[in-house]
Motif scaffolding. Structure first.
Motif, PDB file in Angstrom:
ATOM      1  N   ALA A   1       0.844  -1.203   0.000  1.00  0.00           N
ATOM      2  CA  ALA A   1       0.000   0.000   0.000  1.00  0.00           C
ATOM      3  C   ALA A   1       0.878   1.251   0.000  1.00  0.00           C
ATOM      4  O   ALA A   1       1.981   1.229   0.522  1.00  0.00           O
ATOM      5  CB  ALA A   1      -0.886  -0.004   1.246  1.00  0.00           C
ATOM      6  N   PRO A   2       0.366   2.360  -0.560  1.00  0.00           N
ATOM      7  CA  PRO A   2       1.157   3.592  -0.590  1.00  0.00           C
ATOM      8  C   PRO A   2       1.458   4.085   0.831  1.00  0.00           C
ATOM      9  O   PRO A   2       0.712   3.771   1.762  1.00  0.00           O
ATOM     10  CB  PRO A   2       0.239   4.579  -1.308  1.00  0.00           C
ATOM     11  N   VAL A   3       2.524   4.851   0.988  1.00  0.00           N
ATOM     12  CA  VAL A   3       2.872   5.410   2.301  1.00  0.00           C
ATOM     13  C   VAL A   3       1.870   6.492   2.666  1.00  0.00           C
ATOM     14  O   VAL A   3       1.534   7.337   1.847  1.00  0.00           O
ATOM     15  CB  VAL A   3       4.279   6.050   2.255  1.00  0.00           C
ATOM     16  N   SER A   4       1.397   6.450   3.891  1.00  0.00           N
ATOM     17  CA  SER A   4       0.404   7.422   4.301  1.00  0.00           C
ATOM     18  C   SER A   4       0.884   8.181   5.530  1.00  0.00           C
ATOM     19  O   SER A   4       1.344   7.577   6.485  1.00  0.00           O
ATOM     20  CB  SER A   4      -0.905   6.705   4.600  1.00  0.00           C
ATOM     21  N   LEU A   5       0.764   9.495   5.481  1.00  0.00           N
ATOM     22  CA  LEU A   5       1.197  10.337   6.596  1.00  0.00           C
ATOM     23  C   LEU A   5      -0.007  10.678   7.465  1.00  0.00           C
ATOM     24  O   LEU A   5      -1.135  10.666   6.984  1.00  0.00           O
ATOM     25  CB  LEU A   5       1.804  11.631   6.046  1.00  0.00           C
ATOM     26  N   PRO A  66     -16.481   9.252  -0.257  1.00  0.00           N
ATOM     27  CA  PRO A  66     -15.214   8.629   0.129  1.00  0.00           C
ATOM     28  C   PRO A  66     -14.176   9.690   0.502  1.00  0.00           C
ATOM     29  O   PRO A  66     -14.238  10.829   0.030  1.00  0.00           O
ATOM     30  CB  PRO A  66     -14.776   7.901  -1.152  1.00  0.00           C
ATOM     31  N   LEU A  67     -13.236   9.312   1.355  1.00  0.00           N
ATOM     32  CA  LEU A  67     -12.049  10.134   1.591  1.00  0.00           C
ATOM     33  C   LEU A  67     -10.912   9.509   0.799  1.00  0.00           C
ATOM     34  O   LEU A  67     -10.869   8.284   0.633  1.00  0.00           O
ATOM     35  CB  LEU A  67     -11.663  10.141   3.072  1.00  0.00           C
ATOM     36  N   VAL A  68      -9.990  10.339   0.308  1.00  0.00           N
ATOM     37  CA  VAL A  68      -8.770   9.799  -0.303  1.00  0.00           C
ATOM     38  C   VAL A  68      -7.584  10.471   0.364  1.00  0.00           C
ATOM     39  O   VAL A  68      -7.493  11.707   0.389  1.00  0.00           O
ATOM     40  CB  VAL A  68      -8.733  10.032  -1.822  1.00  0.00           C
ATOM     41  N   ILE A  69      -6.716   9.666   0.969  1.00  0.00           N
ATOM     42  CA  ILE A  69      -5.548  10.196   1.666  1.00  0.00           C
ATOM     43  C   ILE A  69      -4.328   9.422   1.196  1.00  0.00           C
ATOM     44  O   ILE A  69      -4.240   8.202   1.403  1.00  0.00           O
ATOM     45  CB  ILE A  69      -5.722  10.072   3.201  1.00  0.00           C
ATOM     46  N   ASP A  70      -3.425  10.094   0.525  1.00  0.00           N
ATOM     47  CA  ASP A  70      -2.151   9.505   0.094  1.00  0.00           C
ATOM     48  C   ASP A  70      -2.351   8.187  -0.651  1.00  0.00           C
ATOM     49  O   ASP A  70      -1.723   7.174  -0.335  1.00  0.00           O
ATOM     50  CB  ASP A  70      -1.222   9.312   1.302  1.00  0.00           C
ATOM     51  N   GLY A  71      -3.242   8.196  -1.597  1.00  0.00           N
ATOM     52  CA  GLY A  71      -3.410   7.035  -2.472  1.00  0.00           C
ATOM     53  C   GLY A  71      -4.346   5.959  -1.951  1.00  0.00           C
ATOM     54  O   GLY A  71      -4.549   4.947  -2.618  1.00  0.00           O
ATOM     55  N   VAL A  72      -4.923   6.160  -0.767  1.00  0.00           N
ATOM     56  CA  VAL A  72      -5.865   5.169  -0.241  1.00  0.00           C
ATOM     57  C   VAL A  72      -7.250   5.805  -0.129  1.00  0.00           C
ATOM     58  O   VAL A  72      -7.379   6.951   0.312  1.00  0.00           O
ATOM     59  CB  VAL A  72      -5.420   4.636   1.144  1.00  0.00           C
TER      60      VAL A  72
END
Ligand SMILES: O=C(O)c1cc(C(=O)O)c2c(n1)C(=O)C(=O)c1cc(C(=O)O)[nH]c1-2
Ligand SMILES: [Ca+2]
Length: 698
Positions: A1-5, A66-72
């Motif tokens: 999964a992409p890195v999420s901050l 939907p929410l989208v945060i750092d590719g998710v």
């Protein structure tokens, strides 16, 4: 999964710096639902295609943003199931199920729906139908804490998305039609501890007041309103104003709706149908503006509040732009709470205009249905409901999913009123008998319509209108690509030129769209995504888009050059009804009245289902055989069909069943007829107005 901050306050405050993300319900704190992305624009949109879709295992309604945060991408589905998927390809990362008791559906006004999540730090926040606020770890999808925000003995539910600011999660609730008293609570995002609670209407004065605001509000009520709950639920919009450090809550309708029952001596009934500004840290009252004093039509101020900086009569103003059920666009000064403008955006009959000296509406006589039926526009569904609007600072237009429809209000005289726990309480007749007949005649003169409206905020008037073939259409997204996106109830996703209203692109979604689309970017590609799935009160109560059956609900994501396609959807065969019963006409009519009172809320007026829950006209034999056990003993409770033995007995159920079978036969005969008359009748039923089908009843 992409890195999420982590989602910090700084990130949310500067949402425009991250146009690739959609980190909160309305994208930014101003809730404008305007995406700065412009790869998809008026010139390229013709190449927009389906990139991926994610399908769940049911066809209940979807109202989620939907929410989208750092590719998710994170979103909620039926029964508050929560999902994380890769925003670039739709692959499931995790699934969280709060296991909402299915028996809760009885006091969920509008199905097992939910509008979405809030994000803060490493967590997501979810409000559940049974009143819990749950913090979920964004990476693992596991519960971090959970707290009950409501008294489970009472008919509260949560359908709205939580909001978060300054480390606090704000959450309201719904349920006024079942008899609740509204409030908003703030919880620590870190610990789940309750920080403050603000009630929107006073309780029983004998028990004392929570604060001065409640004491002052109580002077605008009389009688024993608290016995009926009183209402004022904050079931949708809560907005944090980062510039003025204020929190705005949109307060709901009175309970019951009929004001002569809940407050027999009159009064404004504060803070019903008001925008109230609170101190976000303490929940203290700052100011309010009441849009509909003493509201009596289910006119809520809960609909989306959008913050904007506009030029108004030569001055820069910070305003709330509001287009709630009552049918007016209000401009409210955020510094003072003063009304700057109130102009109708749809057909309105309850008030002629607003008196700008007092900020109060001028009610039209007779429209309060005092002892005499009145046809009132907008209906209790509102000229615009929870479906999100969008505001484009580029065009200066507010894009409103409008519903131009009225309804009859036929009072239950106050001495005859009986409050039913667990069931809908309005204080007017909701059965189709006499009211229905008069309703149909009145409504044939003004058939329900629906438009996408572009409202010029600074001019306070309509710039353009896009008519839709069906009523109850979806929410809106505006983008810097000079586009406006909207899904429709007849199952299309549209891209519209933002200045002209010209439709530039459309896609067959196979099912109705209720919520607003979002836009985000992954790996340099812009996506437009939307939740697709018919449900909610608007669709199940009035009409249908499809004759029977819906595909499972889905999230669909589009990008330029997207080449995915939906599997073909075959509408299921309609089973033939069992033979007509030997019930008398009176019994069938009695069944119809009960159906309208207790069943139509989910199974549709006139037993015209919407495909999200079983359509009563097309039941398989096994459901007919077990009809009574389902209705009285809760045989299908685990599937979300509540039991009704508190209000119905065997005789009632026999009558309801006879009515349902009768409707199935009527429908079958209609389909077997041919020619223009049958086509017209079918089209009229399909147009979705209960009225129209009433009118056409034999
Ligand atoms: O008064 C309330 O507490 C309350 C709650 C809700 C809700 O929570 O969804 C709705 C309404 N009222 C309402 O009046 C209404 O039109 C409505 C439509 C919808 C929907 O999800 O389609 N919910 C609600
Ligand atoms: Ca309501």
């Amino acid at each position: 999964a992409p890195v999420s901050l982590p989602v910090s306050g700084e990130r949310l405050l500067a949402a425009d710096r991250e146009p690739q993300n959609w980190m909160s319900y309305g994208r930014d704190y101003a809730e404008q639902r305007f995406s700065p992305l412009q790869q998809v624009n008026q010139y390229t949109v013709e190449n927009l295609g389906l990139a991926w879709y994610f399908e769940s295992d049911n066809h209940l309604g979807l109202e989620t943003t939907p929410l989208v945060i750092d590719g998710v991408m994170y979103f909620t589905g039926a029964w508050n199931k929560t999902f994380a998927v890769n925003a670039g390809n739709g692959e499931l990362l995790w699934r969280f199920d709060p296991e909402v008791p299915r028996s809760k559906s009885i006091t969920a006004c509008c199905g097992a729906i939910n509008r979405g999540l809030a994000a803060w730090g490493e967590r997501l926040f979810l409000g559940t139908l049974d009143g819990r606020l749950i913090a979920i770890d964004r990476v693992s999808g596991e519960e971090v804490w959970s707290t009950q925000t409501t008294d489970p003995e009472q008919a509260y539910s949560i359908t709205g998305a939580p909001r978060v600011a300054k480390g606090l999660v704000f959450i309201g609730n719904g349920g006024s039609e079942f008899g609740t008293r509204g409030y908003v609570s703030a919880y620590s995002a870190e610990t789940g501890e309750l920080r403050w609670r603000f009630y929107t209407i006073p309780g029983n004065p004998e028990e004392g007041f929570e604060n001065d605001a409640m004491e002052r509000a109580a002077a605008t009520w009389n009688g024993e309103w608290w016995r009926y709950g009183g209402g004022g639920t904050v079931w949708d919009s809560i907005v944090y104003d980062q510039e003025l450090d204020q929190l705005y809550i949109g307060v709901g309708n009175g309970a019951p709706h009929n004001r002569r029952i809940r407050s027999p001596g009159g009064g404004d009934n504060l803070f019903l149908s008001s925008v109230v500004a609170l101190d976000p840290d303490t929940g203290e009252y700052l100011w309010h503006y009441q849009e509909v004093p003493a509201e009596t039509w289910d006119y809520t101020a809960t609909q989306q509040m959008t913050l904007a900086d506009i030029e108004w009569q030569g001055q820069q103003r910070k305003v709330i732009v509001h287009a709630p059920k009552a049918g007016f666009v209000y401009l409210i000064d955020r510094n003072t709470g003063k009304l700057l403008s109130a102009e109708p955006y749809t057909t309105v009959t309850w008030a002629s205009h607003y008196d700008m000296d007092t900020g109060r509406p001028v009610e039209v006589e007779g429209q309060d249905y005092d002892g005499e039926m009145a046809v009132v526009f907008p209906s209790a569904m509102g000229g615009h409901n929870w479906q999100p609007m969008a505001y484009s600072p580029a065009t200066g237009y507010l894009y409103i999913p409008e519903l131009d429809m009225g309804m009859p209000f036929d009072e239950i005289s106050p001495p005859d009123y009986k409050h039913l726990k667990r069931h809908f309480n309005t204080g007017y007749h909701t059965d189709s008998g006499d009211t229905g007949q008069r309703f149909s005649q009145a409504m044939m003169a003004h058939l329900p319509k629906s438009h996408l409206l572009a409202w010029d905020v600074e001019q306070a008037k309509i710039a353009w209108k896009l008519p839709h073939p069906h009523i109850h259409n979806g929410g809106v997204l505006a983008t810097a690509g000079n586009l406006v996106f909207q899904g429709t109830s007849d199952g299309r996703m549209l891209a519209v030129q933002a200045e002209s209203g010209e439709v530039l692109w459309q896609f067959d979604t196979q099912n109705s769209v209720l919520p607003g689309p979002i836009s985000y970017e992954v790996d340099g590609e812009q996506y437009i995504a939307v939740a697709v799935g018919r449900g909610g009160v608007l669709t199940s109560n009035t009409g249908r888009a499809y004759p029977t059956g819906n595909p499972n609900n889905r999230i669909m994501a589009f990008k330029l050059g997207g080449a995915a396609s939906l599997p073909p959807f075959e509408r299921p065969e309609r089973p033939l009804p069992p033979p007509r019963t030997d019930a008398s006409d009176e019994e069938i009519l009695a069944g119809r009245a009960l159906f309208d009172r207790f069943c139509a809320r989910c199974h549709g007026a006139n037993a015209v289902g919407d495909g999200s829950v079983p359509d009563m006209r097309y039941l398989e034999p096994v459901w007919h055989e077990n009809f009574e056990a389902i209705v009285l003993e809760g045989l299908m409770e685990q599937a979300g069909m509540p039991r009704f033995d508190d209000v119905l007995d065997s005789g009632d159920v026999r009558n309801i069943h006879a009515y349902v079978i009768e409707r199935a036969h009527e429908d079958l005969e209609l389909r077997q007829e041919s020619g223009w008359w049958a086509t017209l009748k079918d089209a009229a039923a399909d147009a979705g107005a209960r009225v129209v089908s009433w009118f056409l009843r034999p």
